[in-house]
Design a protein around this motif. Sequence first.
Motif, PDB file in Angstrom:
ATOM      1  N   PHE A   1      14.407  15.977  16.272  1.00 16.73           N
ATOM      2  CA  PHE A   1      15.394  14.682  16.239  1.00 16.73           C
ATOM      3  C   PHE A   1      15.554  14.110  15.008  1.00 16.73           C
ATOM      4  O   PHE A   1      14.506  14.217  14.154  1.00 16.73           O
ATOM      5  N   THR A   2      16.734  13.698  14.688  1.00 15.88           N
ATOM      6  CA  THR A   2      16.837  12.897  13.472  1.00 15.88           C
ATOM      7  C   THR A   2      17.879  11.698  13.428  1.00 15.88           C
ATOM      8  O   THR A   2      18.790  11.790  14.164  1.00 15.88           O
ATOM      9  N   LEU A   3      17.178  10.796  12.896  1.00 17.25           N
ATOM     10  CA  LEU A   3      17.878   9.070  13.020  1.00 17.25           C
ATOM     11  C   LEU A   3      18.231   8.922  11.627  1.00 17.25           C
ATOM     12  O   LEU A   3      17.592   8.526  10.799  1.00 17.25           O
ATOM     13  N   PRO A   4      19.720   9.074  11.448  1.00 22.73           N
ATOM     14  CA  PRO A   4      20.168   8.879  10.056  1.00 22.73           C
ATOM     15  C   PRO A   4      20.159   7.262   9.617  1.00 22.73           C
ATOM     16  O   PRO A   4      20.109   6.476  10.410  1.00 22.73           O
ATOM     17  N   LEU A   5      19.482   7.128   8.360  1.00 19.32           N
ATOM     18  CA  LEU A   5      19.394   5.841   7.980  1.00 19.32           C
ATOM     19  C   LEU A   5      20.052   5.585   6.532  1.00 19.32           C
ATOM     20  O   LEU A   5      20.200   6.466   5.718  1.00 19.32           O
ATOM     21  N   ALA A   6      20.568   4.358   6.422  1.00 19.30           N
ATOM     22  CA  ALA A   6      21.188   4.072   5.188  1.00 19.30           C
ATOM     23  C   ALA A   6      20.990   2.841   4.988  1.00 19.30           C
ATOM     24  O   ALA A   6      21.809   1.715   4.848  1.00 19.30           O
ATOM     25  N   PRO A   7      19.834   2.184   4.633  1.00 22.67           N
ATOM     26  CA  PRO A   7      19.589   0.817   4.368  1.00 22.67           C
ATOM     27  C   PRO A   7      20.544   0.264   3.213  1.00 22.67           C
ATOM     28  O   PRO A   7      20.783   0.955   2.222  1.00 22.67           O
ATOM     29  N   THR A   8      20.819  -0.854   3.525  1.00 21.20           N
ATOM     30  CA  THR A   8      21.615  -1.704   2.372  1.00 21.20           C
ATOM     31  C   THR A   8      20.974  -2.114   1.002  1.00 21.20           C
ATOM     32  O   THR A   8      21.487  -2.590   0.089  1.00 21.20           O
ATOM     33  N   ASP A   9      19.703  -2.100   1.073  1.00 17.23           N
ATOM     34  CA  ASP A   9      18.842  -2.660   0.220  1.00 17.23           C
ATOM     35  C   ASP A   9      17.273  -1.689   0.298  1.00 17.23           C
ATOM     36  O   ASP A   9      17.227  -1.414   1.375  1.00 17.23           O
ATOM     37  N   VAL A  10      16.583  -1.651  -0.570  1.00 20.61           N
ATOM     38  CA  VAL A  10      15.163  -1.015  -0.503  1.00 20.61           C
ATOM     39  C   VAL A  10      14.581  -1.930   0.254  1.00 20.61           C
ATOM     40  O   VAL A  10      14.107  -3.228  -0.147  1.00 20.61           O
ATOM     41  N   PRO A  11      13.981  -1.619   1.552  1.00 17.45           N
ATOM     42  CA  PRO A  11      13.005  -2.552   2.408  1.00 17.45           C
ATOM     43  C   PRO A  11      11.762  -2.740   2.134  1.00 17.45           C
ATOM     44  O   PRO A  11      11.314  -2.038   1.216  1.00 17.45           O
ATOM     45  N   ASP A  12      11.338  -3.710   2.532  1.00 14.38           N
ATOM     46  CA  ASP A  12       9.720  -4.073   2.210  1.00 14.38           C
ATOM     47  C   ASP A  12       9.036  -3.976   3.534  1.00 14.38           C
ATOM     48  O   ASP A  12       7.910  -3.952   3.542  1.00 14.38           O
ATOM     49  N   THR A  13       9.626  -3.861   4.814  1.00 14.80           N
ATOM     50  CA  THR A  13       8.890  -3.609   6.098  1.00 14.80           C
ATOM     51  C   THR A  13       9.821  -2.794   6.974  1.00 14.80           C
ATOM     52  O   THR A  13      11.190  -2.737   6.654  1.00 14.80           O
TER      53      THR A  13
ATOM     54  N   PHE B   1       9.468  10.031   7.731  1.00 12.47           N
ATOM     55  CA  PHE B   1      10.720   9.622   6.898  1.00 12.47           C
ATOM     56  C   PHE B   1      10.942  10.633   5.876  1.00 12.47           C
ATOM     57  O   PHE B   1      10.122  11.285   5.264  1.00 12.47           O
ATOM     58  N   ASP B   2      12.363  10.986   5.776  1.00 17.25           N
ATOM     59  CA  ASP B   2      12.743  12.207   4.890  1.00 17.25           C
ATOM     60  C   ASP B   2      13.735  11.633   4.137  1.00 17.25           C
ATOM     61  O   ASP B   2      14.548  10.971   4.251  1.00 17.25           O
ATOM     62  N   GLY B   3      13.660  12.127   2.873  1.00 18.06           N
ATOM     63  CA  GLY B   3      14.629  11.775   1.958  1.00 18.06           C
ATOM     64  C   GLY B   3      14.620  10.644   1.149  1.00 18.06           C
ATOM     65  O   GLY B   3      13.603   9.629   1.699  1.00 18.06           O
TER      66      GLY B   3
ATOM     67  N   ALA C   1       0.976  -1.136  -0.043  1.00 20.51           N
ATOM     68  CA  ALA C   1       0.113  -0.016   0.073  1.00 20.51           C
ATOM     69  C   ALA C   1       0.798   1.328   0.074  1.00 20.51           C
ATOM     70  O   ALA C   1       2.013   1.219  -0.044  1.00 20.51           O
ATOM     71  N   GLN C   2       0.210   2.445  -0.277  1.00 17.50           N
ATOM     72  CA  GLN C   2       1.105   3.460  -0.306  1.00 17.50           C
ATOM     73  C   GLN C   2       1.958   3.601   1.046  1.00 17.50           C
ATOM     74  O   GLN C   2       1.312   3.464   2.232  1.00 17.50           O
ATOM     75  N   GLN C   3       3.061   4.044   1.148  1.00 17.38           N
ATOM     76  CA  GLN C   3       3.911   4.150   2.225  1.00 17.38           C
ATOM     77  C   GLN C   3       3.478   5.186   3.437  1.00 17.38           C
ATOM     78  O   GLN C   3       3.339   6.366   2.947  1.00 17.38           O
ATOM     79  N   THR C   4       3.207   4.841   4.496  1.00 19.06           N
ATOM     80  CA  THR C   4       2.741   5.838   5.614  1.00 19.06           C
ATOM     81  C   THR C   4       3.589   5.158   6.947  1.00 19.06           C
ATOM     82  O   THR C   4       3.696   4.153   7.095  1.00 19.06           O
ATOM     83  N   ILE C   5       3.665   6.128   7.791  1.00 20.78           N
ATOM     84  CA  ILE C   5       3.989   6.018   9.192  1.00 20.78           C
ATOM     85  C   ILE C   5       2.303   5.770   9.905  1.00 20.78           C
ATOM     86  O   ILE C   5       1.909   6.854  10.035  1.00 20.78           O
ATOM     87  N   PRO C   6       1.895   4.713  10.304  1.00 17.53           N
ATOM     88  CA  PRO C   6       0.439   5.155  10.798  1.00 17.53           C
ATOM     89  C   PRO C   6       0.430   5.902  12.056  1.00 17.53           C
ATOM     90  O   PRO C   6       1.298   5.782  13.031  1.00 17.53           O
ATOM     91  N   ASN C   7      -0.658   6.782  11.954  1.00 16.58           N
ATOM     92  CA  ASN C   7      -0.792   7.819  13.036  1.00 16.58           C
ATOM     93  C   ASN C   7       0.403   8.305  13.524  1.00 16.58           C
ATOM     94  O   ASN C   7       0.585   8.529  14.888  1.00 16.58           O
TER      95      ASN C   7
ATOM     96  N   SER D   1      16.235   8.202   4.143  1.00 15.69           N
ATOM     97  CA  SER D   1      17.544   8.602   4.567  1.00 15.69           C
ATOM     98  C   SER D   1      17.643   9.083   5.966  1.00 15.69           C
ATOM     99  O   SER D   1      18.539   9.128   6.672  1.00 15.69           O
ATOM    100  N   GLN D   2      16.432   9.306   6.575  1.00 18.86           N
ATOM    101  CA  GLN D   2      16.239   9.646   8.089  1.00 18.86           C
ATOM    102  C   GLN D   2      14.729   9.459   8.649  1.00 18.86           C
ATOM    103  O   GLN D   2      13.806   9.623   7.802  1.00 18.86           O
ATOM    104  N   LEU D   3      14.803   9.168   9.902  1.00 18.57           N
ATOM    105  CA  LEU D   3      13.457   9.211  10.378  1.00 18.57           C
ATOM    106  C   LEU D   3      13.554  10.456  11.389  1.00 18.57           C
ATOM    107  O   LEU D   3      14.571  10.789  12.221  1.00 18.57           O
ATOM    108  N   SER D   4      12.516  11.263  11.280  1.00 20.86           N
ATOM    109  CA  SER D   4      12.659  12.656  12.014  1.00 20.86           C
ATOM    110  C   SER D   4      11.403  12.813  12.737  1.00 20.86           C
ATOM    111  O   SER D   4      10.146  11.939  12.583  1.00 20.86           O
TER     112      SER D   4
END
Length: 499
Positions: free
Chosen positions: A351-363, A398-400, A27-33, A300-303
């Motif tokens: 706050f900013t939590l930097p993210l750099a997944p090694t592959d595009v996630p599905d979960t 989620f940003d970037g 489904a379209q990407q969201t962070i629930p609530n 690229s980050q969770l803020s």
Amino acid sequence: MDKTFYTIWSFLLICSFLLITTSFSHAQQTIPNAGFETWEDLFLYEQFPPYNTTNVLALALTGAPNVTSATGCDGTGTAMRLETIVQGTDTLPGLATTSSLFGFGFEPSLPFSGEPDSVAMCLRWNMMPGDTAGVIVTFFTGGLPASNPIFLGLGGQQETWNRLAFGTGLFLSTPDSISVLFSTSITVAQSGSWMEVDDIEFIGSNSDTIPNQDFEQVNDVDFDEPEGWFTNNFFTALFGANPSVSRSMDSFSGNFAIQIETTEIEDIEDTVGFAVLAVQDSFLDEPAFGIPYTEASSPSQLSGYYKYTPVSTDTALVYALFTKWNTTTNQPDTVEEAILPLTAAGSYTEFTLPLAPTDVPDTFFIALASSNFSDDLTETLGEDVFPGSVLLVDDLTFDGAATSIDRDQWALERNLQVFPNPASDFVRVEWDVQPSESFRLRLINLVGQEVVASQSIQSAGNQTLSHQWPVEQLPGGTYYLVMTLEDGTPVALEKVIIR
């Protein structure tokens, strides 16, 4: 009210389940609530003060209470219904007592004066073969029995209301307190045995009363839960503690933020305070942790925004996990796992939590905690958890879009070096580059704030580049070095300790 039952797992147990996932519909990407604007009222059980009941044990055993309300003996009002339940090899009678749950009615619990001649009440029951229900009334003086306990055994069936009275016997002294107990199974507990009770009366010229004799006072034990999120409020409600997760009108935007307070549960000598994303169909189902991630590129980050009032040296936590299903192993592979401790903030702070997944996630999975409940997530987190620490969070995003790069492999191939580490005077970064590459370096603290950054660093060919920062003016602690390409693609994330 929609009486939905809920369940709880501890924060550490949650983290251990993270890698057990199933397939998800896209489904379209969201962070629930993500703004915590939607909440729901979740019902656990009914309470009949001043009685302690087996409802907590019944919920843990079967997911449903076994002491509930029923229609009163006059066809109106409320009575109390108790039922024996079975789950596997475990049997639990329906029990209600004004004493402690395991006092069996033989300890004083309610003030009482006078010497009644008899006790009367409305009763009806249906006992399975071999089973016997019981009513025990005990009077006390100065903590000692003032008479022999009064016991009424109920066997067989009496499914229409019947008002029964039984004598109190000879008093050794004038009572000053009383205890009352009802149980569906005094002898051989059989599933399905039940009894209902209403309108207790103490008869005699100088008789007293006890609270809620007619069982008309019935309190719902329930709690608020942020929709789409899974918290420990069930756990605190079961043990009579205040909810550790609540909606707060002190929000960064909108009407509400989530407030998480580290709460101590004295009965089990434990502390709780967290909220996680989870999918759960019904009470006692194991939550399917994780939300489908359906974007074509990685974040690229969770803020978000937070306020935090810690007790002593406590720290809050923001945790994120990203996985991708491996069709060969039929297990999820972790493509990113990141944690960000949050320190004190008296006003809303980004706050900013930097993210750099090694592959595009599905979960993906997000957890928020008001204390450092898991000491082994990083080397530098504190060891203590302090009840009373309060975290408010609002507006998660989620940003970037980070291009998927295996940063460990990239660091190995580019001979990335960060030294000295730990550092006190300076930090130096060296890495191999290819022609026409451009980089930016940032040093961020544990709340995601940038404390120092480089200008664009460009390569002129195959060479080793270096960059050095003075750090003697920075507070000691843990920082992260974030290296990105000119287009913002993260290629390296290294922990740096400054002393």
